[in-house]
Design a protein around this motif. Structure first.
Motif, PDB file in Angstrom:
ATOM      1  N   ASN A 116       0.824  -1.201   0.000  1.00  8.22           N
ATOM      2  CA  ASN A 116       0.000   0.000   0.000  1.00  8.22           C
ATOM      3  C   ASN A 116       0.860   1.254   0.000  1.00  8.22           C
ATOM      4  O   ASN A 116       2.046   1.208   0.339  1.00  8.22           O
ATOM      5  N   ALA A 117       0.217   2.355  -0.354  1.00 10.59           N
ATOM      6  CA  ALA A 117       0.872   3.654  -0.236  1.00 10.59           C
ATOM      7  C   ALA A 117       0.979   4.022   1.239  1.00 10.59           C
ATOM      8  O   ALA A 117       0.210   3.546   2.079  1.00 10.59           O
ATOM      9  N   LEU A 118       1.929   4.897   1.540  1.00 12.84           N
ATOM     10  CA  LEU A 118       2.141   5.385   2.899  1.00 12.84           C
ATOM     11  C   LEU A 118       1.911   6.887   2.907  1.00 12.84           C
ATOM     12  O   LEU A 118       2.506   7.616   2.114  1.00 12.84           O
ATOM     13  N   GLY A 119       1.036   7.338   3.797  1.00 11.05           N
ATOM     14  CA  GLY A 119       0.808   8.763   3.971  1.00 11.05           C
ATOM     15  C   GLY A 119       1.460   9.223   5.260  1.00 11.05           C
ATOM     16  O   GLY A 119       1.370   8.550   6.289  1.00 11.05           O
ATOM     17  N   LEU A 120       2.140  10.365   5.204  1.00 11.07           N
ATOM     18  CA  LEU A 120       2.831  10.924   6.364  1.00 11.07           C
ATOM     19  C   LEU A 120       2.290  12.322   6.634  1.00 11.07           C
ATOM     20  O   LEU A 120       2.270  13.165   5.735  1.00 11.07           O
ATOM     21  N   LEU A 121       1.861  12.542   7.855  1.00 14.63           N
ATOM     22  CA  LEU A 121       1.408  13.863   8.287  1.00 14.63           C
ATOM     23  C   LEU A 121       2.149  14.184   9.570  1.00 14.63           C
ATOM     24  O   LEU A 121       2.013  13.462  10.557  1.00 14.63           O
ATOM     25  N   GLU A 122       2.974  15.236   9.539  1.00 14.37           N
ATOM     26  CA  GLU A 122       3.728  15.608  10.730  1.00 14.37           C
ATOM     27  C   GLU A 122       3.379  17.033  11.129  1.00 14.37           C
ATOM     28  O   GLU A 122       3.324  17.928  10.292  1.00 14.37           O
ATOM     29  N   THR A 123       3.124  17.199  12.427  1.00  8.61           N
ATOM     30  CA  THR A 123       2.790  18.507  12.970  1.00  8.61           C
ATOM     31  C   THR A 123       3.660  18.777  14.192  1.00  8.61           C
ATOM     32  O   THR A 123       4.275  17.867  14.744  1.00  8.61           O
ATOM     33  N   GLN A 124       3.659  20.027  14.600  1.00  8.99           N
ATOM     34  CA  GLN A 124       4.190  20.336  15.918  1.00  8.99           C
ATOM     35  C   GLN A 124       2.971  20.684  16.751  1.00  8.99           C
ATOM     36  O   GLN A 124       2.332  21.709  16.547  1.00  8.99           O
ATOM     37  N   GLY A 125       2.633  19.786  17.634  1.00 12.29           N
ATOM     38  CA  GLY A 125       1.432  19.926  18.451  1.00 12.29           C
ATOM     39  C   GLY A 125       0.539  18.714  18.302  1.00 12.29           C
ATOM     40  O   GLY A 125       0.281  18.256  17.190  1.00 12.29           O
ATOM     41  N   LEU A 126       0.084  18.199  19.416  1.00 14.65           N
ATOM     42  CA  LEU A 126      -0.713  16.969  19.431  1.00 14.65           C
ATOM     43  C   LEU A 126      -2.171  17.207  19.064  1.00 14.65           C
ATOM     44  O   LEU A 126      -2.801  16.358  18.433  1.00 14.65           O
ATOM     45  N   VAL A 127      -2.728  18.345  19.428  1.00 11.20           N
ATOM     46  CA  VAL A 127      -4.148  18.613  19.162  1.00 11.20           C
ATOM     47  C   VAL A 127      -4.436  18.518  17.667  1.00 11.20           C
ATOM     48  O   VAL A 127      -5.338  17.791  17.237  1.00 11.20           O
ATOM     49  N   ALA A 128      -3.667  19.250  16.865  1.00  6.86           N
ATOM     50  CA  ALA A 128      -3.893  19.249  15.417  1.00  6.86           C
ATOM     51  C   ALA A 128      -3.649  17.858  14.830  1.00  6.86           C
ATOM     52  O   ALA A 128      -4.386  17.420  13.940  1.00  6.86           O
ATOM     53  N   ALA A 129      -2.637  17.143  15.336  1.00  3.67           N
ATOM     54  CA  ALA A 129      -2.326  15.814  14.806  1.00  3.67           C
ATOM     55  C   ALA A 129      -3.475  14.837  15.054  1.00  3.67           C
ATOM     56  O   ALA A 129      -3.870  14.084  14.159  1.00  3.67           O
ATOM     57  N   LEU A 130      -4.020  14.858  16.264  1.00  2.01           N
ATOM     58  CA  LEU A 130      -5.107  13.918  16.584  1.00  2.01           C
ATOM     59  C   LEU A 130      -6.390  14.262  15.837  1.00  2.01           C
ATOM     60  O   LEU A 130      -7.090  13.379  15.333  1.00  2.01           O
ATOM     61  N   HIS A 131      -6.721  15.552  15.768  1.00  2.00           N
ATOM     62  CA  HIS A 131      -7.924  15.963  15.051  1.00  2.00           C
ATOM     63  C   HIS A 131      -7.790  15.614  13.559  1.00  2.00           C
ATOM     64  O   HIS A 131      -8.732  15.093  12.948  1.00  2.00           O
ATOM     65  N   ALA A 132      -6.621  15.887  12.988  1.00  2.00           N
ATOM     66  CA  ALA A 132      -6.386  15.575  11.578  1.00  2.00           C
ATOM     67  C   ALA A 132      -6.474  14.073  11.325  1.00  2.00           C
ATOM     68  O   ALA A 132      -6.999  13.642  10.297  1.00  2.00           O
ATOM     69  N   THR A 133      -5.987  13.272  12.259  1.00  2.00           N
ATOM     70  CA  THR A 133      -6.048  11.815  12.109  1.00  2.00           C
ATOM     71  C   THR A 133      -7.497  11.346  12.031  1.00  2.00           C
ATOM     72  O   THR A 133      -7.862  10.554  11.152  1.00  2.00           O
ATOM     73  N   ASP A 134      -8.332  11.844  12.926  1.00  2.00           N
ATOM     74  CA  ASP A 134      -9.742  11.473  12.904  1.00  2.00           C
ATOM     75  C   ASP A 134     -10.381  11.857  11.580  1.00  2.00           C
ATOM     76  O   ASP A 134     -11.101  11.068  10.968  1.00  2.00           O
ATOM     77  N   ASP A 135     -10.096  13.073  11.120  1.00  2.00           N
ATOM     78  CA  ASP A 135     -10.663  13.527   9.848  1.00  2.00           C
ATOM     79  C   ASP A 135     -10.168  12.690   8.679  1.00  2.00           C
ATOM     80  O   ASP A 135     -10.937  12.354   7.768  1.00  2.00           O
ATOM     81  N   MET A 136      -8.883  12.314   8.671  1.00  3.73           N
ATOM     82  CA  MET A 136      -8.341  11.506   7.576  1.00  3.73           C
ATOM     83  C   MET A 136      -9.004  10.134   7.522  1.00  3.73           C
ATOM     84  O   MET A 136      -9.367   9.652   6.447  1.00  3.73           O
TER      85      MET A 136
END
Length: 202
Positions: A116-136
């Protein structure tokens, strides 16, 4: 390991860009990834072994990609390093109780090839990372492959799926981070991850 091998050390800022660079290095020349070691912060050290021409070509291409992505990158080549140097460059991973992750990502033996393809999303800050994960995960047919922290509030989310689904999800995640005012480090897709990179992933 034999002293005829040469060692390339690449320093790249942040984990997601270092995954992108390691994949590119593996696809550029006949090298083997020894590991990606964290300096307990932004800096990640990618360690490659192979003949001197191969590790040089791979390192040059990797640093070029890092700079194109807007990340810091430099490299050093050690031709035929001493055995003690190779041992120092290849330590056993240590789990950080604070981060809950390893300081040294080493290839797993018998790791399955990643189809499969691999998607990488990196942020500085946990709030945005977790919210973005749910949306993805809600936006596309992808699965969560892992979450890694490297210190200084840097969080890397990894997803898997077919290329179109991962591209859609990563775009949604990027938009979420930007909407929330989070600091986006990288949002990208590796369509066909090299087997060496796949063996480093959770």
């Amino acid at each position: 390991m034999t002293s005829r091998l040469s060692l390339a050390l690449l320093e790249i800022n942040n984990l997601a860009p270092s995954f992108m660079v390691a994949d590119q290095c593996s696809k550029t020349a006949d090298v083997r990834i020894l590991g990606i070691e964290s300096a307990d912060g932004q800096g990640q050290c990618i360690k490659l072994v192979g003949n001197v021409a191969a590790v040089t070509a791979a390192a040059e291409r990797g640093v070029e990609l890092a700079r194109r992505m807007g990340s810091f990158g430099l490299y050093s080549i050690m031709a035929a390093p001493l055995e003690v140097t190779l041992q120092l460059a290849d330590p056993k991973p240590v789990i950080s109780p604070l981060l809950g992750s390893s300081d040294n990502r080493k290839p797993r033996e018998n790791a399955m090839a990643m189809t499969n393809a691999l998607g990488l999303l990196e942020t500085q800050g946990l709030v945005a990372a977790l919210h973005a994960t749910d949306d993805m995960l809600k936006a596309s047919n992808v699965t969560l492959a892992g979450k890694e922290k490297i210190g200084a509030a840097y969080v890397t989310i990894m997803i898997r799926g077919d290329v179109a689904a991962v591209q859609t999800a990563i775009e949604v995640g990027k938009q979420t981070v930007e909407r929330l005012g989070g600091k986006l480090i990288l949002a990208d897709v590796i369509a066909r991850p090299h087997a060496d990179l796949a063996s480093l992933l959770p």
